[in-house]
Design a protein around this motif. Structure first.
Motif, PDB file in Angstrom:
ATOM      1  N   LEU A  57       0.799  -1.227   0.000  1.00  0.00           N
ATOM      2  CA  LEU A  57       0.000   0.000   0.000  1.00  0.00           C
ATOM      3  C   LEU A  57       0.838   1.286   0.000  1.00  0.00           C
ATOM      4  O   LEU A  57       0.515   2.232  -0.729  1.00  0.00           O
ATOM      5  N   PRO A  58       1.915   1.393   0.805  1.00  0.00           N
ATOM      6  CA  PRO A  58       2.703   2.633   0.769  1.00  0.00           C
ATOM      7  C   PRO A  58       3.290   2.925  -0.606  1.00  0.00           C
ATOM      8  O   PRO A  58       3.354   4.091  -1.015  1.00  0.00           O
ATOM      9  N   ALA A  59       3.739   1.885  -1.313  1.00  0.00           N
ATOM     10  CA  ALA A  59       4.286   2.102  -2.655  1.00  0.00           C
ATOM     11  C   ALA A  59       3.229   2.700  -3.571  1.00  0.00           C
ATOM     12  O   ALA A  59       3.511   3.577  -4.393  1.00  0.00           O
ATOM     13  N   LEU A  60       1.998   2.232  -3.435  1.00  0.00           N
ATOM     14  CA  LEU A  60       0.897   2.757  -4.239  1.00  0.00           C
ATOM     15  C   LEU A  60       0.553   4.188  -3.836  1.00  0.00           C
ATOM     16  O   LEU A  60       0.347   5.064  -4.683  1.00  0.00           O
ATOM     17  N   LEU A  61       0.510   4.451  -2.541  1.00  0.00           N
ATOM     18  CA  LEU A  61       0.108   5.768  -2.041  1.00  0.00           C
ATOM     19  C   LEU A  61       1.145   6.849  -2.337  1.00  0.00           C
ATOM     20  O   LEU A  61       0.792   8.008  -2.603  1.00  0.00           O
ATOM     21  N   PHE A  62       2.430   6.474  -2.271  1.00  0.00           N
ATOM     22  CA  PHE A  62       3.486   7.483  -2.355  1.00  0.00           C
ATOM     23  C   PHE A  62       4.230   7.503  -3.687  1.00  0.00           C
ATOM     24  O   PHE A  62       5.272   8.145  -3.790  1.00  0.00           O
ATOM     25  N   THR A  63       3.699   6.828  -4.712  1.00  0.00           N
ATOM     26  CA  THR A  63       4.437   6.691  -5.976  1.00  0.00           C
ATOM     27  C   THR A  63       4.919   8.025  -6.525  1.00  0.00           C
ATOM     28  O   THR A  63       6.104   8.195  -6.841  1.00  0.00           O
ATOM     29  N   LEU A  64       4.021   8.989  -6.681  1.00  0.00           N
ATOM     30  CA  LEU A  64       4.387  10.262  -7.291  1.00  0.00           C
ATOM     31  C   LEU A  64       5.354  11.040  -6.405  1.00  0.00           C
ATOM     32  O   LEU A  64       6.279  11.698  -6.899  1.00  0.00           O
ATOM     33  N   VAL A  65       5.193  10.962  -5.088  1.00  0.00           N
ATOM     34  CA  VAL A  65       6.084  11.650  -4.158  1.00  0.00           C
ATOM     35  C   VAL A  65       7.477  11.032  -4.207  1.00  0.00           C
ATOM     36  O   VAL A  65       8.490  11.744  -4.238  1.00  0.00           O
ATOM     37  N   VAL A  66       7.536   9.703  -4.231  1.00  0.00           N
ATOM     38  CA  VAL A  66       8.820   8.998  -4.226  1.00  0.00           C
ATOM     39  C   VAL A  66       9.686   9.425  -5.405  1.00  0.00           C
ATOM     40  O   VAL A  66      10.876   9.728  -5.257  1.00  0.00           O
ATOM     41  N   GLY A  67       9.103   9.452  -6.596  1.00  0.00           N
ATOM     42  CA  GLY A  67       9.873   9.819  -7.777  1.00  0.00           C
ATOM     43  C   GLY A  67      10.429  11.223  -7.692  1.00  0.00           C
ATOM     44  O   GLY A  67      11.589  11.480  -8.056  1.00  0.00           O
ATOM     45  N   GLN A  68       9.620  12.168  -7.216  1.00  0.00           N
ATOM     46  CA  GLN A  68      10.077  13.542  -7.067  1.00  0.00           C
ATOM     47  C   GLN A  68      11.234  13.633  -6.077  1.00  0.00           C
ATOM     48  O   GLN A  68      12.237  14.311  -6.324  1.00  0.00           O
TER      49      GLN A  68
END
Length: 409
Positions: A57-68
């Motif tokens: 779930l965290p990978a799904l929730l934070f995908t766009l934030v992680v890349g930035q």
């Protein structure tokens, strides 16, 4: 230059290799301990699957934030923070085990926090790798790195099972020590300066990784093939059930079952480090995923511990070929200032295939039983291979990992 480049003699790569291997060892021992404790507490296949869901779930929730974040900040420091969070969670599990207050809910919370740390760690780690070695040796470096990882995956689950026989607290203490070693190693990696993203945050650069992958059909096909093949064909989450109720081999046997895919993957990655894929990359990838599906089908119906180990080892070998081809395609075709965002999207696919695949396995095992769940999933993998060969001709015709050359069919 590629033939003369000694990877493990290259200090930056050696530190990267050590950090990655230590982290993987810690994660795999942790997975054995959490799986055993959860199944001892609840005897529920569904709960085993939910552990995977909470990690995904965290990978799904934070995908766009992680890349930035991975494209805007120093990747080594980010890795250190991710690993520190994991060490703190492991410390809490250690305390909970000793204090006898560890519950089903606590394990779910711990799984979510570990998933959060890994959601940032994986794309950051992937984006760092191309800065550590020259581009022309990146496929060899990925294969060599994977060799170390697979060795860790072979040894650490068996070690985790042995430690859990003595007590889960010993497994958690060892995980924490490995996590600290990984932090030190990554902080000592000397890499080329990364191209830092300086554009203001906007919808366009938030979704740049998705757009990049969508318009490169060979990359999209490789990533999505891995997603659906492993999502359907994975059996990892159900190994505690096979070990205890079908093969009757206990914690030590569970450790060996978890190690078997890595044994096959290690031998394959050692071969690929010396003999990288140079021709017919697309066809080889499809064939390797088909081998993975067939081997998993054999495992599903096996009642022999030795046959099960062999089938899992072959599945690991097939998966390793697919992984090296996919990772090489993604990293070699992505500009450095986009690697964090592209790797974040790639990590979603990997996380979905692994953690979400564990949830899928738990749910279907709850409905149909473990054997039927794994068998149906492996048949689904083979159907995905056949479908993707027609849907992604760019990947099927792909000849080399660099340059985008295609061959004639």
């Amino acid at each position: 230059m590629a033939d003369d480049f000694s990877l493990l003699a290259h200090r930056p790569f050696r530190n990267y290799w050590l950090g990655r291997v230590s982290s993987v060892m810690s994660n795999n021992i942790l997975a054995v301990a959490i799986g055993l404790q959860m199944y001892d507490l609840t005897s529920s296949a569904m709960d085993l699957g939910l552990v995977g869901l909470f990690q995904f779930l965290p990978a799904l929730l934070f995908t766009l934030v992680v890349g930035q974040v991975a494209d805007r900040f120093d990747r080594r420091r980010l890795l250190g923070l991710c690993l520190l969070l994991q060490v703190l969670v492991v410390g809490a599990l250690f305390a909970g085990t000793l204090g006898h207050w560890l519950t089903r809910e606590v394990l779910f919370i711990a799984s979510f926090l570990i998933g959060t740390a890994k959601a940032f760690q994986m794309p950051t780690q992937q984006a760092l790798a191309p800065l550590v070695v020259p581009p022309e040796v990146l496929p060899r470096a990925l294969a060599t790195s994977s060799s170390g990882v697979q060795f860790a995956i072979i040894t650490s689950p068996a070690l985790g099972g042995w430690l859990c026989v003595a007590g889960a607290e010993f497994a958690y203490a060892f995980c924490a020590a490995l996590g600290l070693l990984s932090i030190i190693a990554f902080q000592r990696v000397e890499a080329r300066p990364q191209v830092v993203l300086r554009e203001p945050v906007s919808l366009r650069n938030l979704f740049a990784g998705v757009d990049f992958i969508w318009h490169r059909k060979a990359v999209l096909g490789a990533i999505s093939l891995d997603l659906f093949a492993v999502l359907l064909g994975g059996a990892t989450a159900l190994l505690p059930i096979f070990a205890r109720d079908i093969l009757l081999v206990g914690p030590l046997g569970l450790g060996l079952l978890r190690s078997a895919p890595a044994a096959g993957a290690l031998l394959t990655s050692l071969w690929l480090a010396r003999h990288p894929v140079k021709r017919r990359a697309g066809k080889i990838m499809f064939a390797s995923v088909a081998v993975y599906g067939i081997a998993t089908l054999v495992f599903a119906f096996s009642e022999s511990f030795m046959l099960s180990l062999v089938a899992l080892a072959i599945s690991g070998a097939g998966d390793m070929v697919s992984v090296v081809i996919r990772q090489s395609l993604v990293q070699l075709e992505t500009p450095d200032d986009m690697r964090g965002r592209v790797s974040a999207v790639n990590s979603i696919f990997i996380g979905a295939s692994n953690q979400l695949g564990e949830f899928e396995s738990g749910v279907t095992a709850h409905w149909w039983g473990a054997v039927t769940s794994v068998a149906v999933g492996s048949v689904g993998t083979l159907l995905v291979v056949a479908t993707w060969m027609g849907a992604f001709p760019e990947l099927r015709k792909r000849e080399t990992l660099q340059g985008g050359q295609t061959g004639q069919t």
